[in-house]
Design a protein around this motif. Structure first.
Motif, short mmCIF file in Angstrom:
data_model
loop_
_atom_site.label_atom_id
_atom_site.label_comp_id
_atom_site.label_asym_id
_atom_site.label_seq_id
_atom_site.Cartn_x
_atom_site.Cartn_y
_atom_site.Cartn_z
N HIS A 178 -24.13 83.02 118.98
CA HIS A 178 -25.14 83.63 118.11
C HIS A 178 -25.34 82.84 116.83
O HIS A 178 -26.34 83.04 116.15
N LEU A 179 -24.39 81.98 116.51
CA LEU A 179 -24.57 81.13 115.33
C LEU A 179 -25.34 79.85 115.69
O LEU A 179 -25.91 79.20 114.83
N PHE A 236 -23.25 88.84 110.85
CA PHE A 236 -22.38 89.56 111.79
C PHE A 236 -21.59 88.55 112.63
O PHE A 236 -20.39 88.72 112.85
N ALA A 237 -22.29 87.49 113.07
CA ALA A 237 -21.62 86.48 113.90
C ALA A 237 -20.51 85.77 113.13
O ALA A 237 -19.46 85.46 113.70
N VAL A 238 -20.74 85.53 111.84
CA VAL A 238 -19.68 84.89 111.04
C VAL A 238 -18.46 85.81 110.96
O VAL A 238 -17.31 85.38 111.13
N ALA A 274 -19.69 84.95 119.00
CA ALA A 274 -20.06 84.54 117.64
C ALA A 274 -20.65 83.13 117.63
O ALA A 274 -21.71 82.90 117.02
N ALA A 299 -17.67 88.08 113.14
CA ALA A 299 -17.06 88.09 114.48
C ALA A 299 -16.24 86.83 114.72
O ALA A 299 -15.19 86.86 115.36
N LEU A 300 -16.74 85.72 114.17
CA LEU A 300 -16.02 84.44 114.32
C LEU A 300 -14.65 84.52 113.65
O LEU A 300 -13.62 84.12 114.23
N ILE A 345 -27.44 93.60 116.57
CA ILE A 345 -26.40 92.67 117.03
C ILE A 345 -25.11 93.39 117.45
O ILE A 345 -24.46 92.99 118.41
N LYS A 405 -26.71 86.43 111.93
CA LYS A 405 -25.86 85.33 111.48
C LYS A 405 -24.64 85.84 110.71
O LYS A 405 -23.52 85.37 110.94
N THR A 455 -14.88 87.39 121.72
CA THR A 455 -15.52 87.55 120.41
C THR A 455 -15.92 86.20 119.83
O THR A 455 -17.01 86.02 119.29
N PHE A 456 -15.02 85.24 119.98
CA PHE A 456 -15.24 83.89 119.47
C PHE A 456 -16.49 83.27 120.12
O PHE A 456 -17.36 82.73 119.45
#
Lengths: 141, 337
Positions: free
Chosen positions: B30-31, A70-72, B27, A74-75, B63, A68, B23-24
Protein backbone atom coordinates in the motif's frame (compact mmCIF):
# COMPACT_ATOMS: atom_id res chain seq x y z
CA UNK A 1 21.02 -2.91 47.83
CA UNK A 2 18.60 -2.79 50.76
CA UNK A 3 14.88 -3.03 50.34
CA UNK A 4 13.29 0.42 50.25
CA UNK A 5 16.40 2.17 48.98
CA UNK A 6 15.70 4.64 46.18
CA UNK A 7 16.60 3.99 42.57
CA UNK A 8 17.61 6.63 40.03
CA UNK A 9 13.97 7.23 39.22
CA UNK A 10 13.10 7.72 42.85
CA UNK A 11 11.09 4.50 43.18
CA UNK A 12 11.78 2.08 45.98
CA UNK A 13 13.15 -1.36 45.07
CA UNK A 14 10.81 -3.26 47.35
CA UNK A 15 8.38 -4.08 44.48
CA UNK A 16 11.06 -5.66 42.31
CA UNK A 17 11.89 -9.32 42.15
CA UNK A 18 15.29 -10.58 43.11
CA UNK A 19 16.84 -13.33 41.04
CA UNK A 20 17.77 -16.68 42.51
CA UNK A 21 21.45 -15.83 42.29
CA UNK A 22 20.93 -12.71 44.36
CA UNK A 23 21.07 -10.28 41.45
CA UNK A 24 18.35 -7.68 41.12
CA UNK A 25 15.84 -8.09 38.28
CA UNK A 26 15.59 -4.79 36.39
CA UNK A 27 12.40 -5.67 34.54
CA UNK A 28 9.60 -3.10 34.96
CA UNK A 29 6.53 -3.90 37.03
CA UNK A 30 3.25 -4.73 35.20
CA UNK A 31 1.89 -1.28 36.00
CA UNK A 32 5.00 0.37 34.55
CA UNK A 33 4.68 -1.79 31.47
CA UNK A 34 1.04 -0.87 30.89
CA UNK A 35 1.89 2.80 31.33
CA UNK A 36 4.77 2.49 28.85
CA UNK A 37 2.57 0.76 26.28
CA UNK A 38 -0.16 3.36 26.75
CA UNK A 39 2.33 6.16 26.17
CA UNK A 40 3.62 4.42 23.01
CA UNK A 41 0.06 3.90 21.75
CA UNK A 42 -0.72 7.56 22.34
CA UNK A 43 2.48 8.65 20.62
CA UNK A 44 1.60 6.64 17.52
CA UNK A 45 -1.96 7.96 17.51
CA UNK A 46 -0.83 11.57 17.89
CA UNK A 47 1.81 11.24 15.14
CA UNK A 48 -0.72 9.70 12.75
CA UNK A 49 -3.35 12.26 13.79
CA UNK A 50 -0.95 15.02 12.78
CA UNK A 51 0.29 13.25 9.63
CA UNK A 52 -3.12 12.76 7.99
CA UNK A 53 -4.16 16.46 7.93
CA UNK A 54 -0.62 17.50 6.99
CA UNK A 55 -0.68 15.20 3.94
CA UNK A 56 -4.17 16.48 3.03
CA UNK A 57 -2.98 20.09 3.37
CA UNK A 58 -0.07 19.31 1.05
CA UNK A 59 -2.62 18.77 -1.72
CA UNK A 60 -3.36 15.03 -1.57
CA UNK A 61 -6.80 13.44 -1.16
CA UNK A 62 -8.07 12.22 2.21
CA UNK A 63 -8.09 8.63 0.85
CA UNK A 64 -4.42 8.89 -0.16
CA UNK A 65 -3.41 10.39 3.20
CA UNK A 66 -5.37 7.76 5.10
CA UNK A 67 -3.88 4.87 3.11
CA UNK A 68 -0.29 6.00 3.37
CA UNK A 69 -0.34 6.94 7.06
CA UNK A 70 -2.19 3.75 8.00
CA UNK A 71 0.29 1.73 5.93
CA UNK A 72 3.23 3.34 7.74
CA UNK A 73 1.64 2.41 11.07
CA UNK A 74 1.06 -1.13 9.79
CA UNK A 75 4.68 -1.29 8.64
CA UNK A 76 5.92 -0.41 12.11
CA UNK A 77 3.48 -2.86 13.68
CA UNK A 78 4.46 -5.66 11.27
CA UNK A 79 8.15 -5.01 11.82
CA UNK A 80 7.73 -5.08 15.60
CA UNK A 81 5.72 -8.33 15.42
CA UNK A 82 8.51 -9.94 13.42
CA UNK A 83 11.10 -8.55 15.81
CA UNK A 84 9.16 -9.83 18.80
CA UNK A 85 8.74 -13.29 17.28
CA UNK A 86 12.41 -13.33 16.27
CA UNK A 87 13.41 -12.50 19.84
CA UNK A 88 11.23 -15.28 21.24
CA UNK A 89 12.39 -17.76 18.61
CA UNK A 90 16.09 -17.06 18.61
CA UNK A 91 16.72 -14.73 21.56
CA UNK A 92 18.05 -17.34 23.96
CA UNK A 93 20.27 -18.70 21.21
CA UNK A 94 21.63 -15.22 20.55
CA UNK A 95 22.32 -14.70 24.25
CA UNK A 96 24.19 -18.01 24.42
CA UNK A 97 26.06 -17.20 21.24
CA UNK A 98 27.16 -13.86 22.67
CA UNK A 99 28.38 -15.59 25.80
CA UNK A 100 30.07 -18.22 23.66
CA UNK A 101 32.05 -15.72 21.58
CA UNK A 102 32.87 -13.64 24.66
CA UNK A 103 30.97 -10.54 23.54
CA UNK A 104 30.18 -7.86 26.09
CA UNK A 105 26.94 -6.63 24.55
CA UNK A 106 24.04 -5.85 26.90
CA UNK A 107 21.50 -7.21 24.41
CA UNK A 108 19.07 -9.66 25.97
CA UNK A 109 16.00 -11.54 24.78
CA UNK A 110 13.76 -9.96 27.42
CA UNK A 111 14.88 -6.41 26.58
CA UNK A 112 14.40 -7.02 22.88
CA UNK A 113 10.91 -8.40 23.44
CA UNK A 114 9.98 -5.41 25.57
CA UNK A 115 11.35 -2.93 23.01
CA UNK A 116 9.43 -4.62 20.22
CA UNK A 117 6.21 -4.49 22.23
CA UNK A 118 6.65 -0.75 22.71
CA UNK A 119 7.38 -0.29 19.00
CA UNK A 120 4.34 -2.41 18.13
CA UNK A 121 2.19 -0.17 20.32
CA UNK A 122 3.43 2.88 18.39
CA UNK A 123 2.43 1.08 15.17
CA UNK A 124 -1.03 0.11 16.44
CA UNK A 125 -1.48 3.64 17.75
CA UNK A 126 -0.54 4.94 14.31
CA UNK A 127 -3.10 2.67 12.63
CA UNK A 128 -5.80 3.73 15.07
CA UNK A 129 -4.82 7.39 14.84
CA UNK A 130 -4.89 7.28 11.05
CA UNK A 131 -8.38 5.76 11.09
CA UNK A 132 -9.66 8.34 13.56
CA UNK A 133 -7.98 11.26 11.77
CA UNK A 134 -9.44 10.10 8.44
CA UNK A 135 -12.90 10.15 9.96
CA UNK A 136 -12.40 13.63 11.44
CA UNK A 137 -10.68 15.15 8.38
CA UNK A 138 -13.18 13.45 6.05
CA UNK A 139 -16.10 15.02 7.87
CA UNK A 140 -14.45 18.47 7.73
CA UNK A 141 -13.26 18.44 4.08
CA UNK B 1 11.49 -38.25 23.02
CA UNK B 2 10.22 -34.82 22.01
CA UNK B 3 7.48 -33.41 24.23
CA UNK B 4 4.15 -32.40 22.68
CA UNK B 5 4.12 -29.23 24.78
CA UNK B 6 7.37 -28.07 23.19
CA UNK B 7 6.06 -28.65 19.65
CA UNK B 8 2.71 -26.96 20.38
CA UNK B 9 4.49 -23.97 21.92
CA UNK B 10 6.66 -23.68 18.83
CA UNK B 11 3.65 -24.06 16.54
CA UNK B 12 1.81 -21.29 18.38
CA UNK B 13 4.79 -19.02 17.86
CA UNK B 14 4.28 -19.33 14.12
CA UNK B 15 1.06 -17.31 14.42
CA UNK B 16 2.67 -13.93 15.29
CA UNK B 17 5.39 -14.53 12.69
CA UNK B 18 2.89 -15.06 9.89
CA UNK B 19 0.67 -12.24 11.19
CA UNK B 20 3.72 -9.95 11.18
CA UNK B 21 4.71 -10.93 7.64
CA UNK B 22 1.13 -10.48 6.40
CA UNK B 23 0.94 -7.00 7.96
CA UNK B 24 4.37 -6.11 6.59
CA UNK B 25 3.47 -7.18 3.05
CA UNK B 26 0.12 -5.37 3.19
CA UNK B 27 1.85 -2.17 4.33
CA UNK B 28 4.62 -2.33 1.72
CA UNK B 29 2.18 -2.91 -1.12
CA UNK B 30 0.00 0.00 0.00
CA UNK B 31 3.01 2.28 0.29
CA UNK B 32 4.27 1.34 -3.17
CA UNK B 33 3.23 3.65 -6.00
CA UNK B 34 0.73 2.44 -8.60
CA UNK B 35 -2.99 1.73 -8.71
CA UNK B 36 -3.99 -1.96 -8.90
CA UNK B 37 -7.30 -1.00 -10.54
CA UNK B 38 -5.41 0.79 -13.31
CA UNK B 39 -3.12 -2.26 -13.71
CA UNK B 40 -6.11 -4.55 -14.21
CA UNK B 41 -8.08 -2.18 -16.42
CA UNK B 42 -5.08 -1.34 -18.59
CA UNK B 43 -3.42 1.97 -19.33
CA UNK B 44 -5.94 2.96 -22.02
CA UNK B 45 -9.07 2.20 -19.97
CA UNK B 46 -11.53 5.01 -19.19
CA UNK B 47 -11.74 6.54 -15.72
CA UNK B 48 -15.26 5.15 -15.41
CA UNK B 49 -14.07 1.59 -15.99
CA UNK B 50 -11.15 2.02 -13.57
CA UNK B 51 -13.63 3.22 -10.92
CA UNK B 52 -15.77 0.17 -11.59
CA UNK B 53 -12.80 -2.17 -11.14
CA UNK B 54 -11.84 -0.37 -7.95
CA UNK B 55 -15.32 -0.89 -6.51
CA UNK B 56 -15.27 -4.56 -7.54
CA UNK B 57 -11.95 -5.11 -5.76
CA UNK B 58 -13.13 -3.31 -2.65
CA UNK B 59 -10.40 -0.69 -3.01
CA UNK B 60 -12.94 2.04 -2.26
CA UNK B 61 -13.41 0.69 1.26
CA UNK B 62 -11.52 2.36 4.09
CA UNK B 63 -7.97 1.02 4.46
CA UNK B 64 -8.66 -0.61 7.85
CA UNK B 65 -11.54 -2.55 6.29
CA UNK B 66 -9.20 -3.70 3.50
CA UNK B 67 -6.61 -4.70 6.10
CA UNK B 68 -9.12 -6.72 8.11
CA UNK B 69 -10.42 -8.41 4.96
CA UNK B 70 -6.90 -9.21 3.81
CA UNK B 71 -6.03 -10.83 7.15
CA UNK B 72 -9.27 -12.81 7.20
CA UNK B 73 -8.68 -14.11 3.69
CA UNK B 74 -5.00 -14.83 4.37
CA UNK B 75 -5.99 -17.03 7.32
CA UNK B 76 -8.10 -19.07 4.88
CA UNK B 77 -5.14 -19.11 2.43
CA UNK B 78 -7.25 -17.14 0.00
CA UNK B 79 -5.08 -14.48 -1.64
CA UNK B 80 -7.62 -13.55 -4.31
CA UNK B 81 -7.20 -13.81 -8.08
CA UNK B 82 -4.18 -12.83 -10.13
CA UNK B 83 -4.49 -9.37 -11.75
CA UNK B 84 -1.99 -9.87 -14.54
CA UNK B 85 0.20 -13.00 -14.61
CA UNK B 86 -2.65 -15.46 -15.07
CA UNK B 87 -5.62 -13.09 -15.11
CA UNK B 88 -8.55 -14.36 -13.07
CA UNK B 89 -6.81 -17.51 -11.79
CA UNK B 90 -6.83 -17.88 -7.98
CA UNK B 91 -3.37 -17.26 -6.52
CA UNK B 92 -3.73 -20.44 -4.47
CA UNK B 93 -3.96 -22.44 -7.67
CA UNK B 94 -0.96 -20.69 -9.26
CA UNK B 95 1.13 -21.34 -6.16
CA UNK B 96 0.04 -24.97 -6.07
CA UNK B 97 1.80 -25.59 -9.38
CA UNK B 98 4.78 -23.27 -8.91
CA UNK B 99 5.76 -24.07 -5.33
CA UNK B 100 6.74 -27.73 -5.92
CA UNK B 101 9.11 -26.61 -8.70
CA UNK B 102 11.11 -24.40 -6.36
CA UNK B 103 10.83 -26.76 -3.42
CA UNK B 104 12.15 -29.65 -5.47
CA UNK B 105 15.17 -27.64 -6.57
CA UNK B 106 15.87 -26.30 -3.08
CA UNK B 107 15.49 -29.72 -1.44
CA UNK B 108 17.80 -31.44 -3.93
CA UNK B 109 20.30 -28.61 -3.50
CA UNK B 110 20.10 -28.92 0.26
CA UNK B 111 20.42 -32.68 0.00
CA UNK B 112 23.61 -32.34 -2.05
CA UNK B 113 24.91 -29.77 0.42
CA UNK B 114 24.32 -32.09 3.38
CA UNK B 115 25.53 -35.19 1.54
CA UNK B 116 28.92 -33.67 0.79
CA UNK B 117 29.20 -30.92 3.40
CA UNK B 118 29.05 -33.12 6.50
CA UNK B 119 31.67 -35.72 5.44
CA UNK B 120 33.98 -32.99 4.11
CA UNK B 121 33.70 -31.06 7.39
CA UNK B 122 34.27 -34.23 9.40
CA UNK B 123 37.31 -35.11 7.34
CA UNK B 124 38.71 -31.62 7.80
CA UNK B 125 38.32 -31.86 11.58
CA UNK B 126 39.78 -35.36 11.89
CA UNK B 127 42.73 -34.61 9.60
CA UNK B 128 43.28 -31.09 10.85
CA UNK B 129 46.01 -29.16 9.00
CA UNK B 130 46.59 -32.01 6.57
CA UNK B 131 46.54 -31.35 2.81
CA UNK B 132 42.91 -32.54 2.54
CA UNK B 133 41.91 -30.08 5.28
CA UNK B 134 43.54 -27.15 3.47
CA UNK B 135 42.00 -28.21 0.16
CA UNK B 136 38.47 -28.49 1.57
CA UNK B 137 38.81 -25.19 3.44
CA UNK B 138 39.86 -23.39 0.26
CA UNK B 139 37.01 -25.12 -1.60
CA UNK B 140 34.51 -24.09 1.07
CA UNK B 141 35.74 -20.51 1.01
CA UNK B 142 35.35 -20.42 -2.76
CA UNK B 143 31.88 -21.97 -2.50
CA UNK B 144 30.72 -19.30 -0.06
CA UNK B 145 32.31 -16.44 -2.00
CA UNK B 146 31.12 -17.19 -5.54
CA UNK B 147 27.60 -15.84 -6.15
CA UNK B 148 24.95 -17.96 -7.88
CA UNK B 149 24.71 -15.66 -10.93
CA UNK B 150 28.39 -16.39 -11.55
CA UNK B 151 28.66 -20.08 -10.64
CA UNK B 152 25.45 -20.87 -12.58
CA UNK B 153 26.63 -19.66 -16.00
CA UNK B 154 30.10 -21.17 -15.34
CA UNK B 155 28.58 -24.61 -14.70
CA UNK B 156 26.35 -24.25 -17.78
CA UNK B 157 29.41 -23.33 -19.85
CA UNK B 158 31.42 -26.30 -18.62
CA UNK B 159 28.86 -29.10 -18.26
CA UNK B 160 26.28 -28.10 -20.88
CA UNK B 161 28.32 -26.36 -23.59
CA UNK B 162 31.82 -27.88 -23.43
CA UNK B 163 31.26 -31.38 -22.00
CA UNK B 164 27.60 -31.69 -23.03
CA UNK B 165 26.81 -33.85 -19.99
CA UNK B 166 23.77 -32.00 -18.69
CA UNK B 167 21.07 -29.83 -20.32
CA UNK B 168 21.42 -26.08 -19.78
CA UNK B 169 17.84 -25.15 -18.98
CA UNK B 170 14.27 -26.35 -18.41
CA UNK B 171 12.88 -29.15 -16.23
CA UNK B 172 12.49 -32.05 -18.65
CA UNK B 173 13.11 -32.82 -22.34
CA UNK B 174 10.31 -31.61 -24.60
CA UNK B 175 9.42 -35.10 -25.88
CA UNK B 176 8.02 -36.07 -22.46
CA UNK B 177 4.53 -34.93 -21.60
CA UNK B 178 3.98 -35.59 -17.90
CA UNK B 179 0.67 -34.76 -16.25
CA UNK B 180 1.61 -33.38 -12.83
CA UNK B 181 0.41 -35.22 -9.73
CA UNK B 182 2.35 -33.38 -7.05
CA UNK B 183 4.32 -31.01 -9.28
CA UNK B 184 7.61 -32.53 -8.08
CA UNK B 185 8.63 -33.81 -11.48
CA UNK B 186 11.17 -36.45 -10.39
CA UNK B 187 8.55 -37.94 -8.06
CA UNK B 188 5.75 -37.75 -10.62
CA UNK B 189 7.79 -39.50 -13.33
CA UNK B 190 8.74 -42.27 -10.89
CA UNK B 191 5.15 -42.75 -9.75
CA UNK B 192 4.03 -43.03 -13.38
CA UNK B 193 6.81 -45.57 -13.98
CA UNK B 194 8.32 -43.50 -16.79
CA UNK B 195 12.02 -44.03 -16.07
CA UNK B 196 13.25 -42.34 -19.24
CA UNK B 197 11.34 -39.20 -18.19
CA UNK B 198 12.73 -39.53 -14.67
CA UNK B 199 16.26 -39.68 -16.01
CA UNK B 200 15.64 -36.62 -18.15
CA UNK B 201 14.15 -34.70 -15.17
CA UNK B 202 17.06 -35.71 -12.93
CA UNK B 203 19.59 -34.61 -15.55
CA UNK B 204 17.81 -31.27 -15.93
CA UNK B 205 17.68 -30.80 -12.17
CA UNK B 206 21.30 -31.61 -11.49
CA UNK B 207 22.95 -28.32 -12.48
CA UNK B 208 20.52 -25.99 -10.65
CA UNK B 209 20.62 -28.23 -7.58
CA UNK B 210 24.43 -28.32 -7.76
CA UNK B 211 24.62 -24.51 -7.92
CA UNK B 212 22.45 -24.25 -4.82
CA UNK B 213 24.23 -27.19 -3.21
CA UNK B 214 27.74 -25.77 -3.62
CA UNK B 215 26.93 -22.77 -1.47
CA UNK B 216 25.10 -24.91 1.06
CA UNK B 217 27.88 -27.49 1.16
CA UNK B 218 30.52 -24.84 1.74
CA UNK B 219 28.71 -23.42 4.75
CA UNK B 220 27.79 -26.80 6.23
CA UNK B 221 31.33 -28.18 5.90
CA UNK B 222 32.82 -25.07 7.56
CA UNK B 223 30.37 -25.35 10.43
CA UNK B 224 30.83 -29.11 10.77
CA UNK B 225 34.61 -28.77 10.87
CA UNK B 226 34.73 -26.09 13.56
CA UNK B 227 32.00 -27.77 15.62
CA UNK B 228 33.72 -31.16 15.44
CA UNK B 229 37.10 -29.65 16.33
CA UNK B 230 35.58 -28.21 19.46
CA UNK B 231 33.90 -31.49 20.42
CA UNK B 232 37.10 -33.51 19.84
CA UNK B 233 38.85 -31.44 22.53
CA UNK B 234 36.17 -32.14 25.15
CA UNK B 235 37.04 -34.18 28.26
CA UNK B 236 34.47 -36.89 27.59
CA UNK B 237 36.07 -37.61 24.21
CA UNK B 238 39.49 -37.94 25.86
CA UNK B 239 37.96 -40.22 28.49
CA UNK B 240 36.38 -42.44 25.84
CA UNK B 241 39.71 -42.79 24.07
CA UNK B 242 41.53 -43.42 27.37
CA UNK B 243 39.12 -46.27 28.06
CA UNK B 244 40.43 -47.93 24.93
CA UNK B 245 37.71 -47.03 22.47
CA UNK B 246 38.96 -46.61 18.90
CA UNK B 247 39.17 -43.05 17.66
CA UNK B 248 36.73 -43.66 14.77
CA UNK B 249 34.08 -45.06 17.12
CA UNK B 250 34.67 -42.24 19.63
CA UNK B 251 34.15 -39.64 16.94
CA UNK B 252 31.12 -41.24 15.32
CA UNK B 253 29.40 -42.44 18.48
CA UNK B 254 30.09 -39.62 20.95
CA UNK B 255 31.33 -36.66 18.94
CA UNK B 256 29.19 -36.63 15.82
CA UNK B 257 25.79 -36.17 17.48
CA UNK B 258 27.03 -33.31 19.67
CA UNK B 259 28.86 -31.64 16.81
CA UNK B 260 25.70 -31.83 14.70
CA UNK B 261 23.72 -29.35 16.86
CA UNK B 262 25.11 -26.09 15.40
CA UNK B 263 25.14 -27.68 11.93
CA UNK B 264 21.39 -28.33 12.15
CA UNK B 265 20.86 -24.63 12.93
CA UNK B 266 22.89 -23.64 9.88
CA UNK B 267 20.92 -26.06 7.69
CA UNK B 268 17.64 -24.49 8.87
CA UNK B 269 18.78 -20.93 8.26
CA UNK B 270 20.35 -22.04 5.02
CA UNK B 271 17.00 -23.25 3.73
CA UNK B 272 15.64 -19.70 3.78
CA UNK B 273 18.66 -18.53 1.82
CA UNK B 274 18.11 -21.37 -0.65
CA UNK B 275 14.54 -20.22 -1.25
CA UNK B 276 15.84 -16.68 -1.76
CA UNK B 277 18.59 -17.99 -4.03
CA UNK B 278 15.95 -19.84 -6.03
CA UNK B 279 14.97 -16.53 -7.64
CA UNK B 280 18.44 -16.25 -9.19
CA UNK B 281 18.86 -19.95 -9.92
CA UNK B 282 15.49 -20.15 -11.67
CA UNK B 283 16.36 -17.12 -13.78
CA UNK B 284 19.77 -18.52 -14.77
CA UNK B 285 18.39 -21.99 -15.64
CA UNK B 286 15.08 -20.87 -17.15
CA UNK B 287 12.91 -22.70 -14.62
CA UNK B 288 9.42 -21.35 -14.05
CA UNK B 289 9.22 -21.64 -10.26
CA UNK B 290 8.00 -19.44 -7.46
CA UNK B 291 11.09 -17.21 -7.60
CA UNK B 292 10.55 -16.07 -11.17
CA UNK B 293 6.83 -15.80 -10.44
CA UNK B 294 7.55 -13.34 -7.62
CA UNK B 295 9.85 -11.21 -9.78
CA UNK B 296 7.31 -11.13 -12.62
CA UNK B 297 4.48 -10.28 -10.21
CA UNK B 298 6.44 -7.36 -8.73
CA UNK B 299 7.30 -6.07 -12.21
CA UNK B 300 3.68 -5.99 -13.42
CA UNK B 301 2.16 -4.98 -10.06
CA UNK B 302 0.21 -8.20 -9.51
CA UNK B 303 -0.34 -7.59 -5.77
CA UNK B 304 -2.31 -10.74 -4.84
CA UNK B 305 0.42 -12.93 -6.33
CA UNK B 306 3.13 -10.96 -4.48
CA UNK B 307 1.24 -11.25 -1.19
CA UNK B 308 0.56 -14.95 -1.64
CA UNK B 309 4.13 -15.76 -2.66
CA UNK B 310 5.76 -13.82 0.16
CA UNK B 311 3.42 -15.35 2.74
CA UNK B 312 4.11 -18.80 1.34
CA UNK B 313 7.87 -18.18 1.58
CA UNK B 314 7.47 -16.99 5.17
CA UNK B 315 5.30 -19.97 6.09
CA UNK B 316 7.80 -22.40 4.61
CA UNK B 317 10.73 -20.76 6.31
CA UNK B 318 9.06 -20.79 9.71
CA UNK B 319 8.01 -24.42 9.27
CA UNK B 320 11.57 -25.41 8.41
CA UNK B 321 12.78 -23.58 11.50
CA UNK B 322 10.20 -25.44 13.56
CA UNK B 323 11.60 -28.67 12.16
CA UNK B 324 15.10 -27.49 13.09
CA UNK B 325 13.96 -26.74 16.64
CA UNK B 326 12.42 -30.19 16.96
CA UNK B 327 15.58 -31.84 15.61
CA UNK B 328 17.61 -29.66 17.94
CA UNK B 329 15.63 -30.84 20.96
CA UNK B 330 16.03 -34.44 19.80
CA UNK B 331 19.81 -34.05 19.61
CA UNK B 332 20.02 -32.22 22.93
CA UNK B 333 16.92 -32.78 25.15
CA UNK B 334 18.09 -30.01 27.53
CA UNK B 335 16.99 -27.45 24.91
CA UNK B 336 13.32 -28.23 25.61
CA UNK B 337 13.79 -26.83 29.11
Amino acid sequence: MHSGESTDSGRPHSDRATGGDGTRDDSPTPRERVRQLGRALLLGAVLAGIAVPVVVLSGETVRFASEKVFAVGALVFGFSLLGWSGSVFAGRGMENFQRYIGGRSDWSEADSRRAMTVLGSVGVGGMMGASLATWVVGSVV
Amino acid sequence: MISKRFVIKRLLLLVPVLFGVATFVFAILHLAPGDPARVIAGQRASEEFVRQVRTQLGLNDPIWVQYGRFLLEAVQLDFGDSYQIQKGTPVKQILRFKLPVTLEMALYGQFLGILFGIPVGLLGAIKQDAFSDHATRIGALAGISVPIYWSGPLLILLFAQVLNWFPASGRIASQFDINPITGVITFDTLVRGNFAAFQSAAMHLFLPAAVIGIYSMALISRMMRSSMLEVIRQDYMRTARAKGQGSKITILKHGFRNALIPVVTVIGIQFGTLLGGAVLTETVFGIAGIGTLLVDAIQVGDYPVVQGTVLMFAGLFTLVNLLVDVTYSYLDPRIEQ
